[in-house]
Write a protein that holds these residues in place. Structure first.
Motif, mmCIF file in Angstrom:
data_model
loop_
_atom_site.group_PDB
_atom_site.id
_atom_site.type_symbol
_atom_site.label_atom_id
_atom_site.label_comp_id
_atom_site.label_asym_id
_atom_site.label_seq_id
_atom_site.Cartn_x
_atom_site.Cartn_y
_atom_site.Cartn_z
ATOM 1 N N ASP A 168 -11.288 3.057 -5.379
ATOM 2 C CA ASP A 168 -11.122 3.784 -6.642
ATOM 3 C C ASP A 168 -9.665 4.056 -6.976
ATOM 4 O OD1 ASP A 168 -13.828 3.885 -7.205
ATOM 5 O OD2 ASP A 168 -14.129 5.804 -6.207
ATOM 6 N N CYS A 169 -8.779 3.882 -6.009
ATOM 7 C CA CYS A 169 -7.347 4.141 -6.223
ATOM 8 C C CYS A 169 -6.623 2.931 -6.803
ATOM 9 C CB CYS A 169 -6.679 4.541 -4.903
ATOM 10 S SG CYS A 169 -7.391 5.993 -4.113
ATOM 11 N N ILE A 170 -7.311 1.801 -6.915
ATOM 12 C CA ILE A 170 -6.624 0.575 -7.322
ATOM 13 C C ILE A 170 -7.143 0.036 -8.646
ATOM 14 C CG2 ILE A 170 -6.020 -0.069 -4.956
ATOM 15 C CD1 ILE A 170 -8.402 -2.018 -4.998
ATOM 16 N N ARG A 171 -7.748 0.884 -9.443
ATOM 17 C CA ARG A 171 -8.302 0.438 -10.728
ATOM 18 C C ARG A 171 -7.269 -0.209 -11.654
ATOM 19 N NH1 ARG A 171 -13.480 2.263 -11.676
ATOM 20 N NH2 ARG A 171 -14.272 3.814 -10.196
ATOM 21 N N ASP A 184 -10.700 3.340 -0.493
ATOM 22 C CA ASP A 184 -9.545 3.393 -1.396
ATOM 23 C C ASP A 184 -9.755 2.588 -2.667
ATOM 24 O OD1 ASP A 184 -8.122 5.022 0.294
ATOM 25 O OD2 ASP A 184 -7.081 3.379 1.302
ATOM 26 N N SER A 204 -16.040 -1.417 -9.872
ATOM 27 C CA SER A 204 -14.631 -1.810 -9.857
ATOM 28 C C SER A 204 -14.444 -3.185 -10.507
ATOM 29 C CB SER A 204 -14.113 -1.851 -8.416
ATOM 30 O OG SER A 204 -12.782 -2.323 -8.389
ATOM 31 N N PRO A 264 0.014 6.397 -10.916
ATOM 32 C CA PRO A 264 -0.917 5.351 -11.358
ATOM 33 C C PRO A 264 -0.790 5.067 -12.853
ATOM 34 C CG PRO A 264 -2.028 7.023 -10.036
ATOM 35 C CD PRO A 264 -0.669 7.561 -10.347
ATOM 36 N N ARG A 291 2.503 1.702 -3.431
ATOM 37 C CA ARG A 291 1.513 2.112 -4.432
ATOM 38 C C ARG A 291 1.248 3.604 -4.359
ATOM 39 N NH1 ARG A 291 -2.910 0.153 -2.364
ATOM 40 N NH2 ARG A 291 -3.868 2.153 -1.879
ATOM 41 N N LYS A 292 1.177 4.123 -3.147
ATOM 42 C CA LYS A 292 0.863 5.543 -2.967
ATOM 43 C C LYS A 292 2.027 6.449 -3.356
ATOM 44 C CE LYS A 292 -2.628 4.828 0.610
ATOM 45 N NZ LYS A 292 -3.016 5.048 2.027
ATOM 46 N N GLU A 307 0.828 -1.203 0.000
ATOM 47 C CA GLU A 307 0.000 0.000 0.000
ATOM 48 C C GLU A 307 0.869 1.261 0.000
ATOM 49 O OE1 GLU A 307 -4.170 1.250 2.057
ATOM 50 O OE2 GLU A 307 -2.640 0.413 3.384
#
Length: 200
Positions: free
Chosen positions: A106-109, A104, A143, A86, A81-82, A78
């Protein structure tokens, strides 16, 4: 329902032998995560796993090893990733990550799947408490990223995870807390997940 096994956090004797047994029994994805191992330690584990199983390994650290061992699964923690931009992941890899809050999602599409948890109180980390409330049901209509339940999932909890609408389960403590039962417990978990597929 998908079944993933995560490595025991610490190195132990005959680890590769046990992992090869799990692969032989049908394990599709093994997440290699050793928080205190160096690159040489990672390399030693990968080389102890039969080459035909290397494509089923997901690397949590030392991602450049993928180029040497026919590994195409990469996991971003995590925090990592941040820290990156993206949508920069090469398409030839299968990418995974982790989230601890559903906000979160929506942050991992860009990722194929993500771990989410701890669902229940951890079996491998004392004091690591579950965050899922009673009666929880996962709803992720927008998602395409699969969500894999992680944390405190014993053999008797797999059916609960199914009812929560997760795409799969990741097991750690229920496999590695007693290595003498690792293969037996994996096969039991496999049957639980298979039974779910047959019921659909």
């Amino acid at each position: 329902m998908e079944l993933i096994v995560i490595a025991r956090p610490t190195l132990f004797k005959e680890e590769c032998h046990f992992v090869n047994q799990l692969f032989e029994a049908g394990l599709q994805v093994f997440h290699l995560r050793k928080e205190n191992a160096d690159e040489a330690g990672y390399r030693k584990i990968v080389e102890g796993i039969l080459p035909e199983y290397h494509p089923r390994i997901a690397l949590h650290h030392f991602h450049t090893l993928a180029n040497d061992y026919n590994i195409n699964r990469i996991h971003h923690t995590e925090s990592f990733r941040k820290s990156i931009t993206p949508n920069t992941q090469p398409q030839e890899h299968i990418w995974s990550t982790s989230i601890h809050q559903l906000s979160d999602i929506d942050c991992i599409r860009p990722y194929h799947y993500s771990f989410y948890g701890p669902v229940f109180n951890s079996l491998s980390k004392p004091g690591y408490m579950g965050v899922i409330p009673a009666g929880f049901h996962l709803n992720k209509p927008n998602s395409k990223t699969k969500l894999i339940a992680l944390g405190g999932i014993g053999l008797n909890q797999i059916h609960q995870v199914k009812e929560m609408n997760f795409d799969g389960v990741a097991l750690l403590g229920s496999i590695w807390n007693d290595t003498s039962k690792a293969l037996t417990n994996f096969k039991k978990a496999q049957q639980h997940c298979l039974a779910y597929h047959q019921a659909l």
